[in-house]
Design a protein around this motif. Sequence first.
Motif, short mmCIF file in Angstrom:
data_model
loop_
_atom_site.label_atom_id
_atom_site.label_comp_id
_atom_site.label_asym_id
_atom_site.label_seq_id
_atom_site.Cartn_x
_atom_site.Cartn_y
_atom_site.Cartn_z
N PHE A 345 0.83 -1.20 0.00
CA PHE A 345 0.00 0.00 0.00
C PHE A 345 0.87 1.25 0.00
CE2 PHE A 345 -1.94 3.46 2.34
CZ PHE A 345 -3.05 3.69 1.54
N ARG A 346 1.92 1.24 0.81
CA ARG A 346 2.79 2.43 0.87
C ARG A 346 3.46 2.68 -0.47
NH1 ARG A 346 3.40 0.87 6.32
NH2 ARG A 346 4.98 -0.63 5.70
N THR A 347 3.92 1.60 -1.12
CA THR A 347 4.60 1.82 -2.40
C THR A 347 3.61 2.28 -3.48
OG1 THR A 347 4.59 -0.57 -2.53
CG2 THR A 347 6.73 0.47 -2.30
N SER A 348 2.33 1.97 -3.28
CA SER A 348 1.36 2.38 -4.30
C SER A 348 1.19 3.89 -4.34
CB SER A 348 0.00 1.75 -4.03
OG SER A 348 -0.65 2.44 -2.99
N GLY A 349 1.59 4.57 -3.26
CA GLY A 349 1.56 6.03 -3.25
C GLY A 349 0.19 6.62 -2.95
N GLN A 350 -0.79 5.77 -2.72
CA GLN A 350 -2.12 6.29 -2.37
C GLN A 350 -2.04 6.89 -0.97
OE1 GLN A 350 -5.14 3.29 -2.01
NE2 GLN A 350 -6.72 4.83 -1.63
N PRO A 351 -2.62 8.07 -0.77
CA PRO A 351 -2.54 8.66 0.57
C PRO A 351 -3.28 7.82 1.60
CG PRO A 351 -3.93 9.99 -0.86
CD PRO A 351 -3.30 8.94 -1.73
N ALA A 352 -2.67 7.66 2.79
CA ALA A 352 -3.27 6.84 3.84
C ALA A 352 -4.62 7.40 4.27
CB ALA A 352 -2.33 6.74 5.02
N SER A 353 -4.76 8.73 4.21
CA SER A 353 -6.01 9.32 4.68
C SER A 353 -7.20 8.80 3.88
CB SER A 353 -5.93 10.85 4.60
OG SER A 353 -5.66 11.23 3.26
N GLU A 354 -6.99 8.59 2.57
CA GLU A 354 -8.07 8.06 1.74
C GLU A 354 -8.49 6.67 2.21
OE1 GLU A 354 -7.31 7.89 -2.50
OE2 GLU A 354 -7.03 10.08 -2.49
N LEU A 355 -7.45 5.88 2.50
CA LEU A 355 -7.73 4.52 2.97
C LEU A 355 -8.51 4.56 4.28
CD1 LEU A 355 -7.15 1.43 2.70
CD2 LEU A 355 -5.14 1.84 4.10
N TYR A 356 -8.07 5.42 5.20
CA TYR A 356 -8.75 5.51 6.49
C TYR A 356 -10.20 5.93 6.30
CZ TYR A 356 -4.02 5.40 8.39
OH TYR A 356 -2.75 5.04 8.70
N GLN A 357 -10.37 6.87 5.36
CA GLN A 357 -11.71 7.37 5.09
C GLN A 357 -12.63 6.24 4.65
OE1 GLN A 357 -11.49 10.52 5.99
NE2 GLN A 357 -13.72 10.27 6.20
#
Lengths: 445, 220
Positions: A345-357
């Motif tokens: 997930f970290r390497t995908s570059g997607q912001p963590a906040s989106e995931l948390y949301q």
Amino acid sequence: MNSTLRWATLGVVAAVLTGSAAAELIPTPSFSNHAVPTTRVPVADDVIWPLVDVAILALALGLATYLALVKRSRRGLVALAVASVLWFGFWRQGCVCPIGATQNVALAACDSSYVLPVSVLAFFLLPLVVTLFFGRTFCAAVCPLGAVQELAAVRPLQVPRWLDHALGLIPYLYLGVAVMFAATGTGFIVCRYDPFVAFFRLGGNTPMIVFGGCLLLLGIFVGRPYCRYLCPYGAILRVLAKFSKWRVHITPSECINCRLCEHVCPYGAIEPTTVEQPAAERAQGRRRLQVMLALAPVLILTFGGLGTLLATPLSQWHATVRLAEQVRAEELGVNAPPSDAAEAFRTSGQPASELYQSALGLRDRFFWLGGALGAWTGLVVSAKLIHLSVRRRRAGFQADRAGCVSCGRCYWYCPVEQVRLGWIAQPADAVAAQVNAETPKEMSA
Amino acid sequence: MSPPNSPVNSSKPPDRRQFLTDGARWLSVAALGAAGGALAVQHSASAEMRWQIDPNQCIACTNCATQCVLDESAVKAVQCFDLCGYCEICTGYFDPQYQKLDTAAENQLCPTGAVVRIFVEEKAGQKFFEYTIDELQCIGCGKCVKGCALMNGSLYLQVFHDRCVNCNECAIAVACPTQAFVRVSADRPYRMKRLAKQLIEQKAGKSSEARSLLEQVDPS
Ligand code: SF4
Ligand code: SF4
Ligand code: SF4
């Protein structure tokens, strides 16, 4: 040196050497006399199978219905059960079956991006419609799971009534959970925990093979444990069978109250002749029914409220929620053995906040779904209590429409039927031969 | 059809009860018909669905080799030759701890020796090798895929549809850490890496093989 590092260095060196620093790709060379081949992937050649499967399902349903209701042939049903195990089980390897199709339908109803194959829809609907008219003939000999257990039930014992009623609630709850998980895209748990599919495939994950083996062994003594105490599709069928137009009739003419059918039904589905109750008892029964009716809304609300407490554990079945929790835990450095998933997930570059949301959104949904599941539980429990408090009048032994899987044992053993078939001269012969000592006095009228 | 019916056995239900049962039955038929019809019109397709790996998501974690319900996984590695650099020192072929650049088993990354290395040509002092996956040997562990990802990433994993039994819920999909498994239409049940797909699309004008490959690939 760390191996990845070593390769990375090599990669950079190679990239520099070949002068493709921009894309960091090594260009595919053009050779003087070698053509670069094109990737090849094998074709899926069984596109026609699903249609064949639907046709065979329809045919088998027709045949099972004919054998169970018209021909009244237990032998025919056993033969059909063997055929179903061979075809739907071993040959088609148990996927898709109507039980699992319930989840595909639930998913399609809630997620517009999921495409539901017509054949899967047909698999889900056909047995339901047949059941509405003829009772559970699908269970008799078409369902491969039912059929394999039917064949296993050779030394069935009677399960105590109270236990049977209590365990019989599980399928409805399982159905509720399965639909909830399917509709939210969490997963198809009915397929994940299908006890017999590994057996049909002669391979699969070990715990499920063991579970399936245990169920089959248990099934020798307790008739159809999966059908009665787990199968979520069976729960739907039970309800629909209550409205069926036709059904299995035990005796071809007059019931002589010999109780042979009751003894022989492995599924506890036969209800005895009722006796007239004294007025006092009737009044008491009526009061009990009133209490149960009043209790129903209380149960539904209470269980509904309790269900909302399950939001967190339920949502943890969803991959997105699990990933979000893992990423968060690693971020905070608490008890977090690093996982592939979080790393990816970290390497995908997607912001963590989106995931948390999205994880929080899911948890919100599971709050309401947990409530709905709780309310469903309350409804199931109170429906059971009400059902147990309603008194019905029966002249003669009858198969309970919901519990009867049309296996055909009862009429096979019915002395009146045996007379009709010309096997014996008079009912008393069979009764004397089979239960002489067992027949209770008050029944030998 | 008229199953044997006996007046005694059917206990003469009151008409009201019969009426309710009939009503409930027809209501259920109508409800099932309506729901089925709505689903059929809105969401259904005549084609079946198949499981496939989106290679852009896959991190080659080795679950594919171990989690499939088949004893020998339905997942196998695929080489996109048009993306391959034909490197002499292939990071998908050689174990980082290799002793020599040869085909001895201890120098290979692949546990089953399923990556076949064939010398093609020497140009300007540089040797080029073609790397092909031997389908029969490949167990889908993705070790080569992970190695190759350090360079061009021409190797990737796919569910092979001549092997997959199309479980309603794929056991690997449940275990996949990156949710790389997607449902695709059985008409076009494969996926490619973005870059690989672009290259094949460029080639499609000249090569019928490239065209037929694209016909197998999920359009999304
Ligand atoms: S109850 Fe379920 S498992 Fe048993 S025969 Fe019916 S559908 Fe099949
Ligand atoms: S489980 Fe997922 S990430 Fe792991 S190798 Fe398979 S597709 Fe790739
Ligand atoms: S669908 Fe079943 S057979 Fe196919 S890859 Fe997944 S687990 Fe293996």
